[in-house]
Scaffold this motif. Structure first.
Motif, short mmCIF file in Angstrom:
data_model
loop_
_atom_site.label_atom_id
_atom_site.label_comp_id
_atom_site.label_asym_id
_atom_site.label_seq_id
_atom_site.Cartn_x
_atom_site.Cartn_y
_atom_site.Cartn_z
N MET A 14 -3.06 11.63 8.04
CA MET A 14 -2.44 10.37 7.60
C MET A 14 -1.30 10.65 6.63
O MET A 14 -1.42 11.52 5.75
N ALA A 15 -0.20 9.93 6.76
CA ALA A 15 0.95 10.11 5.87
C ALA A 15 0.53 9.90 4.42
O ALA A 15 -0.25 8.98 4.11
N LEU A 16 1.04 10.72 3.53
CA LEU A 16 0.69 10.63 2.12
C LEU A 16 1.05 9.26 1.55
O LEU A 16 0.31 8.70 0.73
N ALA A 17 2.17 8.69 2.00
CA ALA A 17 2.58 7.37 1.52
C ALA A 17 1.54 6.31 1.88
O ALA A 17 1.25 5.41 1.09
N ASP A 18 0.95 6.42 3.07
CA ASP A 18 -0.09 5.49 3.48
C ASP A 18 -1.34 5.66 2.62
O ASP A 18 -1.99 4.67 2.23
N GLN A 19 -1.69 6.90 2.32
CA GLN A 19 -2.85 7.15 1.47
C GLN A 19 -2.64 6.56 0.08
O GLN A 19 -3.57 5.98 -0.51
N GLN A 20 -1.44 6.67 -0.43
CA GLN A 20 -1.13 6.13 -1.75
C GLN A 20 -1.15 4.60 -1.74
O GLN A 20 -1.60 3.97 -2.71
N GLU A 21 -0.68 4.01 -0.65
CA GLU A 21 -0.73 2.55 -0.51
C GLU A 21 -2.17 2.04 -0.56
O GLU A 21 -2.47 1.04 -1.21
N ILE A 22 -3.05 2.73 0.13
CA ILE A 22 -4.46 2.34 0.15
C ILE A 22 -5.05 2.41 -1.26
O ILE A 22 -5.73 1.49 -1.72
N ALA A 23 -4.81 3.53 -1.94
CA ALA A 23 -5.36 3.72 -3.28
C ALA A 23 -4.87 2.65 -4.25
O ALA A 23 -5.65 2.13 -5.06
N GLU A 24 -3.61 2.30 -4.16
CA GLU A 24 -3.05 1.29 -5.07
C GLU A 24 -3.59 -0.10 -4.76
O GLU A 24 -3.97 -0.85 -5.66
N LEU A 25 -3.67 -0.42 -3.49
CA LEU A 25 -4.10 -1.75 -3.08
C LEU A 25 -5.57 -2.00 -3.39
O LEU A 25 -5.98 -3.12 -3.71
N LEU A 26 -6.39 -0.96 -3.32
CA LEU A 26 -7.84 -1.12 -3.45
C LEU A 26 -8.38 -0.69 -4.81
O LEU A 26 -9.58 -0.48 -4.97
#
Length: 317
Positions: free
Chosen positions: A295-307
């Protein structure tokens, strides 16, 4: 006497099928695969927040207890199958043969000419698995009370979302895209659970598919956890890391013993690595961690921030 029920719930692509087959491998259980996909509980909301009346609760109980008469091969013949203490070797042979005939007829002509012949009369425990009722566990528990024990399995949102998007890219869901189902997403985001998480349904169209799926993951899992209806919450990553230890702990809380048959299935299912998308025979550790490199690192960071405010997400921090 009413039989004990065990409900296994989780998001799609969260290890529910593997966990279900672990329970199914026990020689005293009778397993039903996603019966609420055929006999619907859709008089309940997907994320149910109402206080149900006694009539509503009675309807929930009656609907669930109608599951046990289901004769669909998809429900009572999911593979692999296992020998049971409550039927003989001859009965198991008949069950397997009729199950094969039923599955081939469904593939060939679209309907089963013979249902799987599976006796469950003396089964001590009825186990059913659902990917539709995670947001309804409180109402199910209220309706069935001590008759049911509920096990929730939670996979890291990165792994669950990555697996979902991979399946969609391989057309495993008949062209359905979970991130584009705006009607469903708006329904679950118009809940108090979503509001507590800081989610606004008006933001949906501006969000990426990964963000939409992350919000969906959090609402369902947080709603189930906060309801306190689940007797056990299983961390899928921990199950993959230490399968036997986690299964022993879960079974002890549910009141099942870990038999030789369960141990043998655990050994087989973790010792093979089949490439099929829906296989329960995989290297569990590799399966649970694959998303981290894919998974793209940017997507992983989006998940962490959102949740960051999600109770379920804290299981993985």
């Amino acid at each position: 006497m009413k039989k004990q029920q065990i409900l296994l719930v989780g998001m799609p692509r969260s290890g529910t099928s593997w966990l279900a087959k672990i329970f199914d491998s026990h020689p005293d259980t009778a397993y039903f695969h996603e019966p609420d996909s055929s006999i619907k509980l859709n008089f309940l909301d997907l994320v149910e927040e109402r206080e149900l009346t006694n009539d509503d609760l009675d309807r929930v109980s009656r609907t669930i207890n109608s599951f046990w008469a289901n004769q669909e091969e998809r429900v009572i013949g999911s593979l692999p199958t296992f020998r049971k203490n409550y039927f003989s070797g001859a009965q198991y042979t008949i069950y397997r043969a009729s199950n094969i005939i039923s599955k081939y007829s469904v593939r060939a002509i679209g309907s089963q000419i013979l249902p799987p012949i599976r006796p469950i009369g003396d089964a001590n425990t009825l186990v059913w698995k659902s990917i539709e009722s995670l947001g309804r566990v409180a109402q199910i528990k209220q309706a069935l009370r001590e008759q049911i024990k509920i096990v929730q399995i939670v996979r890291h949102p990165g792994g669950q979302i990555y697996s979902t998007l991979t399946g969609e890219s391989k057309n495993k869901f008949g062209g359905y895209s979970a991130a584009e189902d705006f009607e469903l997403l708006r329904r679950i985001l118009n809940t108090s659970t979503a509001a507590q998480l800081g989610f606004d349904p008006d933001d949906l169209t501006a969000m990426s598919p990964v963000q939409r799926l992350a919000m969906k993951w959090a609402v369902y899992n947080d709603h189930a956890i906060s309801s306190r209806a689940c007797d056990v919450t299983v961390n899928y990553d921990a199950l993959c890391e230490s399968p036997l230890a986690v299964v022993e702990a879960v079974f002890a809380k549910i009141g099942l013993d870990v038999t030789d048959e369960v141990r043998q299935f655990l050994f087989r299912s973790t010792g093979e690595d089949q490439s099929r998308y829906y296989s329960v025979y995989k290297n569990p550790k590799a399966s649970s961690e694959k998303w981290r490199s894919q998974m793209a690192l940017a997507d992983q960071q989006e998940i962490a921030e959102l949740l960051k405010n999600s109770h379920a997400y804290r299981m993985f921090s």
